[in-house]
Scaffold this active site. Structure first.
Site, PDB file in Angstrom:
ATOM      1  N   HIS A   9      -1.682 -24.299  -2.648  1.00  0.00           N
ATOM      2  CA  HIS A   9      -1.795 -25.453  -1.748  1.00  0.00           C
ATOM      3  C   HIS A   9      -1.611 -25.054  -0.285  1.00  0.00           C
ATOM      4  CE1 HIS A   9       2.315 -24.804  -3.011  1.00  0.00           C
ATOM      5  NE2 HIS A   9       2.742 -25.447  -1.934  1.00  0.00           N
ATOM      6  N   CYS A  65      -2.318 -17.850   0.565  1.00  0.00           N
ATOM      7  CA  CYS A  65      -1.185 -18.752   0.343  1.00  0.00           C
ATOM      8  C   CYS A  65      -0.644 -19.117   1.720  1.00  0.00           C
ATOM      9  CB  CYS A  65      -0.147 -18.155  -0.601  1.00  0.00           C
ATOM     10  SG  CYS A  65       0.753 -16.722  -0.011  1.00  0.00           S
ATOM     11  N   GLY A  66       0.591 -19.594   1.791  1.00  0.00           N
ATOM     12  CA  GLY A  66       1.109 -19.999   3.094  1.00  0.00           C
ATOM     13  C   GLY A  66       1.267 -18.809   4.029  1.00  0.00           C
ATOM     14  N   HIS A  98      -8.227   3.701   3.713  1.00  0.00           N
ATOM     15  CA  HIS A  98      -7.194   4.683   3.328  1.00  0.00           C
ATOM     16  C   HIS A  98      -6.501   4.330   2.013  1.00  0.00           C
ATOM     17  CE1 HIS A  98      -6.447   6.332   7.693  1.00  0.00           C
ATOM     18  NE2 HIS A  98      -7.722   6.224   7.395  1.00  0.00           N
ATOM     19  N   ARG A 133      -6.764  13.547   1.061  1.00  0.00           N
ATOM     20  CA  ARG A 133      -5.368  13.129   1.251  1.00  0.00           C
ATOM     21  C   ARG A 133      -5.130  11.700   0.766  1.00  0.00           C
ATOM     22  NH1 ARG A 133      -7.769  12.322   6.198  1.00  0.00           N
ATOM     23  NH2 ARG A 133      -6.986  10.633   7.527  1.00  0.00           N
TER      24      ARG A 133
HETATM   25  C1  RB5 Z   1       4.152 -22.509  -0.673  1.00  0.00           C
HETATM   26  O1  RB5 Z   1       4.947 -23.456  -0.065  1.00  0.00           O
HETATM   27  C2  RB5 Z   1       4.440 -21.143  -0.087  1.00  0.00           C
HETATM   28  O2  RB5 Z   1       5.715 -20.732  -0.454  1.00  0.00           O
HETATM   29  C3  RB5 Z   1       3.396 -20.148  -0.570  1.00  0.00           C
HETATM   30  O3  RB5 Z   1       2.152 -20.609  -0.189  1.00  0.00           O
HETATM   31  C4  RB5 Z   1       3.460 -18.756   0.035  1.00  0.00           C
HETATM   32  O4  RB5 Z   1       3.633 -18.805   1.406  1.00  0.00           O
HETATM   33  C5  RB5 Z   1       4.343 -17.796  -0.567  1.00  0.00           C
HETATM   34  O5  RB5 Z   1       4.350 -16.632  -0.093  1.00  0.00           O
END
Ligand code: RB5
Length: 154
Positions: A9, A65-66, A98, A133
């Site tokens: 979300h 994600c957030g 890399h 490497r």
């Molecule tokens: C969700 O609130 C948040 O914790 C998630 O999206 C993320 O940022 C986790 O790393």
């Protein structure tokens, strides 16, 4: 290139832009959700992209994600997955060249709609250099993963 994209979300607000920039770049995209800002758990979406990579359905993955961090941490628990949070264009291509990362992790609460376009382009436009490497270092990463999984003696 075929690319799997998923978000939680927190990442949902940037997903549409990410899907568009992938398609505009001439790549095929698989959208693995989530499809709203209703709260979900990022490990579930990291797993979807990780499985698509492990099963050879896609060449690369993008998780949003957030912060990008939770999704990267979860994805990196999966065998053969190398995920990196890259919020600057240098890291977005150098981590492929890399470190051969196969998942770009992004934080929709950190970056905006213009930077995300540049980051996705840099990630998808980059290739692993194959230099000795880097192969040696990645082989040590794989050895570490195998030891952790108990697949070979330390
Ligand atoms: C969700 O609130 C948040 O914790 C998630 O999206 C993320 O940022 C986790 O790393």
């Amino acid at each position: 290139m075929k690319v799997a994209v998923a978000c939680d979300h927190g990442g949902f607000p940037l997903k549409k832009i990410v899907l568009e920039v992938i398609r505009k770049g001439g790549h095929e995209v698989i959208d693995l959700g989530t499809d709203s800002t209703d709260p979900v758990d990022y490990p579930d979406y990291a797993e979807k992209v990780g499985l698509a990579l492990q099963q050879g359905e896609v060449d690369r993955g993008i998780l949003i994600c957030g912060s990008g961090v939770g999704a990267a941490v979860a994805a990196n628990k999966m065998r053969g997955i190398r995920a990196g949070v890259c919020h600057d264009t240098y890291s977005a291509h150098q981590s492929v060249e890399h470190d051969d990362i196969n998942i770009l992790a992004l934080g929709a609460r950190i970056i905006g709609p213009e930077l995300v376009v540049e980051l996705v382009k840099a990630f998808l436009g980059a290739s692993f250099t194959g230099e000795e490497r880097h192969i040696r270092r990645l082989s040590k990463v794989s050895d570490l993963e195998r030891r952790e999984l108990g697949l070979e003696q330390a």
